[in-house]
Design an enzyme around this catalytic site. Structure first.
Site, mmCIF file in Angstrom:
data_model
loop_
_atom_site.group_PDB
_atom_site.id
_atom_site.type_symbol
_atom_site.label_atom_id
_atom_site.label_comp_id
_atom_site.label_asym_id
_atom_site.label_seq_id
_atom_site.Cartn_x
_atom_site.Cartn_y
_atom_site.Cartn_z
ATOM 1 N N ARG A 1 4.473 6.216 -10.608
ATOM 2 C CA ARG A 1 3.764 5.026 -10.161
ATOM 3 C C ARG A 1 2.901 5.293 -8.936
ATOM 4 N NH1 ARG A 1 9.114 4.964 -9.534
ATOM 5 N NH2 ARG A 1 10.145 4.194 -7.654
ATOM 6 N N ASP B 1 9.366 -1.824 9.051
ATOM 7 C CA ASP B 1 8.861 -0.466 9.234
ATOM 8 C C ASP B 1 8.530 -0.220 10.707
ATOM 9 O OD1 ASP B 1 9.021 -0.004 6.481
ATOM 10 O OD2 ASP B 1 7.038 -0.871 6.143
ATOM 11 N N ASP C 1 12.531 1.528 3.977
ATOM 12 C CA ASP C 1 11.501 2.451 3.507
ATOM 13 C C ASP C 1 11.501 3.621 4.485
ATOM 14 O OD1 ASP C 1 9.501 3.352 1.857
ATOM 15 O OD2 ASP C 1 8.372 1.482 1.901
ATOM 16 N N CYS D 1 2.675 -6.150 10.403
ATOM 17 C CA CYS D 1 2.099 -5.549 9.192
ATOM 18 C C CYS D 1 2.251 -4.030 9.159
ATOM 19 C CB CYS D 1 0.624 -5.913 9.102
ATOM 20 S SG CYS D 1 -0.215 -5.175 7.684
ATOM 21 N N ARG E 1 3.298 8.503 -4.353
ATOM 22 C CA ARG E 1 4.517 9.045 -3.755
ATOM 23 C C ARG E 1 5.601 9.272 -4.808
ATOM 24 N NH1 ARG E 1 5.754 5.353 0.334
ATOM 25 N NH2 ARG E 1 4.830 6.725 1.877
ATOM 26 N N TYR E 2 5.753 8.327 -5.722
ATOM 27 C CA TYR E 2 6.784 8.415 -6.751
ATOM 28 C C TYR E 2 6.207 9.036 -8.029
ATOM 29 C CZ TYR E 2 9.229 5.104 -3.701
ATOM 30 O OH TYR E 2 9.824 4.482 -2.634
ATOM 31 N N CYS F 1 -6.870 -9.669 4.492
ATOM 32 C CA CYS F 1 -5.782 -10.561 4.112
ATOM 33 C C CYS F 1 -6.180 -11.992 4.429
ATOM 34 C CB CYS F 1 -4.502 -10.222 4.870
ATOM 35 S SG CYS F 1 -3.805 -8.602 4.477
ATOM 36 N N ARG G 1 0.549 -2.008 7.370
ATOM 37 C CA ARG G 1 -0.769 -1.356 7.311
ATOM 38 C C ARG G 1 -1.731 -1.937 8.342
ATOM 39 N NH1 ARG G 1 0.316 -2.153 1.652
ATOM 40 N NH2 ARG G 1 1.508 -0.320 1.015
ATOM 41 N N LYS H 1 11.827 4.257 -0.674
ATOM 42 C CA LYS H 1 12.775 3.169 -0.447
ATOM 43 C C LYS H 1 14.216 3.629 -0.673
ATOM 44 C CE LYS H 1 9.400 -0.291 -1.896
ATOM 45 N NZ LYS H 1 8.337 0.713 -2.179
ATOM 46 N N CYS I 1 -0.101 -10.824 9.366
ATOM 47 C CA CYS I 1 1.280 -10.801 9.854
ATOM 48 C C CYS I 1 1.364 -9.816 11.018
ATOM 49 C CB CYS I 1 2.231 -10.371 8.737
ATOM 50 S SG CYS I 1 2.075 -11.327 7.215
#
Length: 391
Positions: free
Chosen positions: A119, A296, A333, A135, A115-116, A128, A137, A340, A132
């Site tokens: 990076r 998010d 985000d 989450c 995206r950037y 995981c 994702r 961000k 969470c």
């Protein structure tokens, strides 16, 4: 009532699993079913409904270590809310989406998000240590939604090799530290061999969910290929245990700079006293508070959402009342893939050609001049030109 804690106390020990030999405790297992949960606690009706729905959204998985931190007598326990499913996850709001950050649209090869400009995000696993309930994702991890995500290491590495503008690689997932030492070293060594990759980062909640994973052998890999930067994910001061502190020390002594990313969650950390206690514990563990994220817009997450104005209020309560090292950057985000965006309290009242007018953390007004005004030195004639001295 304001949140208070015993600052000298750090939770430690095997809790409900005191009888388990240390070697077996280190060879971790998971709590993955409603039946396992109900061996140790009484679930609310809301939690029972969430457990039944979990395998359609995001699997249930909790490490015994992290389960020990739950107050089993308090349905509003902030640790409990983060990992035990609730029926509210079945409620999907109109503005929510599976891929709320638009990652798929910026994915040139499977498992890589570019995206950037300089990076990339390298998703190396869909698993995981625990899941969470908020989450980002949840569409990918645990495969509960049959998203059919399979990391493609070689494709990702070849893409990075072919794009010299990429200087920064963030390993995430799922959780990269669930990979074996051998597989993790393979990926890191390949990245370190790419001349234009200057910065390797890992995003992980393993130290928080499973601190025994941070072994001397793992730390030696980081030392060998360092510096490897790591962002951990602690949301509440109860998560800052003696075991986590020891894991962070092992990482720090291996040359791993540590930061923390928290998510602002309703009923978990949407309180200035809780956040202050958290950031102070983080600094004592050698961890720099880095980001505080607005949650998010993931499907079924609205029961966790906090008003952005509350987040700004929390940052305002920290600024000036504790060291600047302890103040994270509050960030949204941008939905859909905008990246961000920092969100800060508004301290600046006006900027003109002459000055900046602003208020400090106490609300007092100050002025900062932008133009320099000549001032005569006492006893001198300002109209007389100063001599030129040659050395």
């Amino acid at each position: 009532m304001p949140y208070t804690e015993d600052r000298s106390s750090w939770f430690e020990g095997q809790g409900l699993w005191q009888h388990v030999p240390e070697a077996e405790w280190s060879d971790w297992v998971w709590i993955t079913t409603r039946e396992q949960l109900e061996k140790y606690m009484t679930l609310t009706e809301e939690e029972k409904a969430g457990c039944e729905y979990a395998n359609k959204k995001l699997a249930l998985a909790i490490t015994p270590y992290f389960f020990n931190l739950i107050d089993r007598n308090d349905p509003d326990c902030p640790i409990r809310k983060q990992v035990i499913p609730r029926g509210a996850e079945m409620v999907v709001s109109a503005e929510e989406g599976l891929d709320s950050l638009g990652e798929d649209a910026h994915s040139p090869v499977p498992g890589l998000v570019h995206r950037y400009p300089d990076r990339v995000l390298f998703l190396v696993t869909d698993r995981c240590a625990a899941y969470c309930r908020y989450c980002t994702r949840s569409r990918l991890v645990s495969n509960a939604q049959d998203y059919n995500f399979h990391p493609e290491y070689e494709q990702g590495l070849r893409y990075i090799e072919a794009h010299p503008e990429i200087r920064d690689v963030l390993l995430s997932g799922g959780d990269p530290l669930l990979l074996s030492d051998k597989k993790l070293e393979h990926i890191i060594s390949r990245l370190r061999a790419i001349k234009h990759v200057e910065f390797i980062r890992i995003g992980s909640r393993i130290p928080v969910f499973l601190p025994q994973r941070v072994t001397p052998e793992l730390c030696e890999i980081f030392r060998k290929y360092g510096p490897i930067w790591m962002s951990i994910h602690v949301n509440h001061p109860k998560e800052a245990t003696a075991e986590l502190r020891a894991a962070c020390e092992r990482l720090s002594f291996a040359g791993v700079p540590l930061g923390n990313q928290s998510v602002l969650l309703k009923g978990v950390n949407d309180d200035a006293d809780v956040m202050k206690a958290l950031v102070h514990r983080l600094l004592r563990m050698r961890v720099r508070p880095y980001y505080l994220y607005q949650m998010d817009l993931i499907t079924g997450g609205s029961h966790f959402k906090v008003d952005v104005r509350k987040g700004i209020e929390i940052i305002r309560a920290l600024r000036g009342n504790t060291t600047g090292y302890a103040v994270p950057q509050y960030t949204i985000d941008a939905p859909g893939g905008g990246g961000k965006v920092p969100v800060n309290p508004d301290y600046v009242e006006s900027i003109t050609d002459d000055e900046v007018i602003f208020r400090n953390y106490e609300g007092k007004q100050y002025r900062y001049p932008l133009k320099s005004t000549a001032k005569a030195v006492e006893g001198e004639n300002p109209m007389v030109e100063a001599p030129i001295i040659v050395y």
